[in-house]
Design an enzyme around this catalytic site. Structure first.
Site, PDB file in Angstrom:
ATOM      1  N   ASP A  88      -4.843   2.131  74.180  1.00  0.00           N
ATOM      2  CA  ASP A  88      -3.435   2.531  74.105  1.00  0.00           C
ATOM      3  C   ASP A  88      -2.573   1.449  74.778  1.00  0.00           C
ATOM      4  OD1 ASP A  88      -1.322   4.285  73.592  1.00  0.00           O
ATOM      5  OD2 ASP A  88      -1.538   5.312  75.530  1.00  0.00           O
ATOM      6  N   HIS A  89      -1.547   1.001  74.096  1.00  0.00           N
ATOM      7  CA  HIS A  89      -0.599   0.016  74.658  1.00  0.00           C
ATOM      8  C   HIS A  89      -1.255  -1.252  75.207  1.00  0.00           C
ATOM      9  CE1 HIS A  89       2.937   2.510  74.158  1.00  0.00           C
ATOM     10  NE2 HIS A  89       2.254   3.534  74.654  1.00  0.00           N
ATOM     11  N   ASP A 110       0.818  -3.849  71.739  1.00  0.00           N
ATOM     12  CA  ASP A 110       2.220  -3.425  71.866  1.00  0.00           C
ATOM     13  C   ASP A 110       3.067  -4.583  72.368  1.00  0.00           C
ATOM     14  OD1 ASP A 110       4.649  -2.328  72.334  1.00  0.00           O
ATOM     15  OD2 ASP A 110       3.976  -0.833  73.794  1.00  0.00           O
ATOM     16  N   GLU A 140       3.481  -1.919  67.117  1.00  0.00           N
ATOM     17  CA  GLU A 140       4.694  -1.120  67.353  1.00  0.00           C
ATOM     18  C   GLU A 140       5.956  -1.932  67.067  1.00  0.00           C
ATOM     19  OE1 GLU A 140       4.784   1.330  70.922  1.00  0.00           O
ATOM     20  OE2 GLU A 140       6.967   1.201  71.064  1.00  0.00           O
ATOM     21  N   GLY A 187       6.305  10.431  78.970  1.00  0.00           N
ATOM     22  CA  GLY A 187       6.484  11.159  80.229  1.00  0.00           C
ATOM     23  C   GLY A 187       6.931  12.594  80.042  1.00  0.00           C
ATOM     24  N   HIS A 229       4.357   7.865  69.359  1.00  0.00           N
ATOM     25  CA  HIS A 229       4.040   7.918  70.793  1.00  0.00           C
ATOM     26  C   HIS A 229       4.957   8.959  71.438  1.00  0.00           C
ATOM     27  CE1 HIS A 229       1.421   4.336  71.555  1.00  0.00           C
ATOM     28  NE2 HIS A 229       1.652   4.265  70.257  1.00  0.00           N
ATOM     29  N   GLY A 230       4.715   9.208  72.715  1.00  0.00           N
ATOM     30  CA  GLY A 230       5.618  10.072  73.474  1.00  0.00           C
ATOM     31  C   GLY A 230       5.789  11.450  72.873  1.00  0.00           C
ATOM     32  N   ILE A 273      -0.624  12.160  72.792  1.00  0.00           N
ATOM     33  CA  ILE A 273      -0.377  13.184  73.809  1.00  0.00           C
ATOM     34  C   ILE A 273      -1.103  12.828  75.103  1.00  0.00           C
ATOM     35  CG2 ILE A 273      -0.763  15.621  74.394  1.00  0.00           C
ATOM     36  CD1 ILE A 273      -0.620  15.943  71.151  1.00  0.00           C
TER      37      ILE A 273
HETATM   38  O1  G3H Z   1       1.972   5.666  77.120  1.00  0.00           O
HETATM   39  C1  G3H Z   1       1.506   5.755  78.245  1.00  0.00           C
HETATM   40  C2  G3H Z   1       0.386   6.676  78.503  1.00  0.00           C
HETATM   41  O2  G3H Z   1       0.859   7.950  78.857  1.00  0.00           O
HETATM   42  C3  G3H Z   1      -0.551   6.096  79.509  1.00  0.00           C
HETATM   43  O3  G3H Z   1      -0.100   6.222  80.801  1.00  0.00           O
HETATM   44  O4  G3H Z   1      -0.514   4.018  81.904  1.00  0.00           O
HETATM   45  O5  G3H Z   1      -0.303   6.094  83.244  1.00  0.00           O
HETATM   46  O6  G3H Z   1      -2.327   5.697  81.841  1.00  0.00           O
HETATM   47  P1  G3H Z   1      -0.852   5.459  82.026  1.00  0.00           P
HETATM   48  P1  13P Z   2       3.500  11.548  76.294  1.00  0.00           P
HETATM   49  O1  13P Z   2       3.944  11.014  77.620  1.00  0.00           O
HETATM   50  O2  13P Z   2       4.591  12.219  75.561  1.00  0.00           O
HETATM   51  O3  13P Z   2       2.275  12.384  76.404  1.00  0.00           O
HETATM   52  O4  13P Z   2       3.095  10.265  75.385  1.00  0.00           O
HETATM   53  C1  13P Z   2       1.820   9.684  75.460  1.00  0.00           C
HETATM   54  C2  13P Z   2       1.730   8.395  74.723  1.00  0.00           C
HETATM   55  O5  13P Z   2       2.530   8.050  73.899  1.00  0.00           O
HETATM   56  C3  13P Z   2       0.569   7.548  75.050  1.00  0.00           C
HETATM   57  O6  13P Z   2       0.635   6.318  74.412  1.00  0.00           O
HETATM   58 ZN    ZN Z   3       2.550   5.506  74.141  1.00  0.00          ZN
END
Ligand code: G3H
Ligand code: 13P
Ligand code: ZN
Length: 327
Positions: A88-89, A110, A140, A187, A229-230, A273
């Site tokens: 992720d990211h 990303d 993205e 978040g 995302h989000g 999520i």
């Molecule tokens: O998009 C972000 C995700 O919620 C990951 O969050 O970097 O705190 O693991 P994190």
């Molecule tokens: P949320 O903060 O809405 O759960 O989003 C998570 C996300 O996009 C991880 O890449």
């Molecule tokens: Zn994300």
């Protein structure tokens, strides 16, 4: 089958009008809660690992825990649980390469915060390496408001994806899926009170997502999987519990489930999520300690959290994603 890419999952999801849940994982209880729900409902899964999660738990631990879940599904339920393991990211070629070399079947690069040309250049480099190794790539375009993996993106900096850019971006990079910005954000505080109205109970009601942008993007990229995302909904039962048992999360608000369901019925094939998992676990732990202040055995306070995650994920697989029974 077991650990797979998203190719087949996305093709079926696109044609079937549903989406695959992409859940962030950081430890064993989170992985177990999610996978137990998917096994029970025969749902395909994406488990995703952020740079922060990898730093916290180490790549090898998360990979082995996910492999254990697949083995457990087979042994205890006789079910071949299809899981895509996704970065992720990813913020650099090197991080993506390390995850590809370490057995992930999908990575996100990303570079949405860079210029259009730099985003294309680095994404293309990742795509070339990934495809040579049988791995798929999410990219993205557009910037989400809120927190993106340790980097604060200010609400005022958020910019929706420009539909006129998507075709050129996908053609020039060769990416396999595209995350777009249509009003979601990371978040538990996705919207300020000023952006919302309030319902009769005083709870914030957020502004609707920009479905016009999603529609325009999908017209320009027919059959192409779109990612949101989000997309946590920030269940108020968890927020209320956190606040009741000593927490302080006023006005936490997420994306309404009906809007996510609508997106899943359109071109959106992957819904991310993370925050909802964190809220479920935190609410259960707070409640547990309020009721049992003498406890100090982690099994006693992590077990209810794992169960709450399982119940919440089951609800999402059926009511938000619509991917139950699709594995
Ligand atoms: O998009 C972000 C995700 O919620 C990951 O969050 O970097 O705190 O693991 P994190
Ligand atoms: P949320 O903060 O809405 O759960 O989003 C998570 C996300 O996009 C991880 O890449
Ligand atoms: Zn994300």
């Amino acid at each position: 089958m077991a650990i797979v890419t998203t190719k087949d999952m996305f093709a079926k999801a696109y044609n079937g009008g549903y989406a695959i849940g992409a859940f962030n994982v950081n430890n064993m209880e989170i992985i177990q809660g999610i996978t137990e729900a998917a096994i029970e409902l025969k749902a395909p899964l994406i488990l995703q690992v952020s740079k922060g999660a990898r730093n916290y738990a180490k790549h090898v631990y998360l990979m082995k825990l996910i492999e254990a879940a697949v083995q457990d599904a087979e042994q205890t339920a006789g079910f071949d649980l299809p899981i895509c393991v996704h970065l992720d990211h990813g913020d650099s070629f090197e991080l993506c390469k390390s995850c590809i070399d370490g057995g992930f079947t999908s990575v996100m690069i990303d570079k949405s915060g860079e210029s259009f040309e730099d985003n294309i250049k680095i994404t293309k480099q990742v795509v070339e390496y990934a495809h040579d190794h049988g791995v798929v790539v999410e990219a993205e375009l557009g910037t989400l408001a809120g927190v993106e993996d340790e980097v604060k993106v200010k609400a005022e900096d958020s910019s929706y994806t420009r539909p006129e850019d998507v075709q050129e971006f996908v053609e020039r990079t060769g990416c396999d899926s595209l995350a777009i910005a249509i009003g979601t954000s990371h978040g538990a505080y996705k919207f300020t009170a000023a952006q919302c109205t309030r319902d009769a109970n005083g709870k914030l009601v957020p502004p609707p997502l920009r479905f016009d942008i999603l529609e325009e993007v999908s017209k320009r990229l027919p059959g192409f999987p779109i990612v949101l995302h989000g997309s946590s909904s920030v269940p108020q039962e968890f927020v209320d519990k956190i606040n009741k048992f000593g927490g302080k999360m006023p006005d936490a608000v997420g994306i309404p489930e009906e809007q996510l369901r609508k997106a899943a019925s359109m071109a959106v094939c992957k819904i991310n999520i993370d925050s909802d998992l964190r809220l479920a676990l935190t609410a259960c732990i707070r409640e547990h300690f309020a009721e049992h202040p003498d406890h100090f055995d982690p099994r006693q306070y992590l077990k209810p959290g794992r169960e709450a995650i399982k119940a919440m994920v089951e609800h999402k697989l059926v009511n938000v994603l619509g991917c139950d029974g699709k594995a």
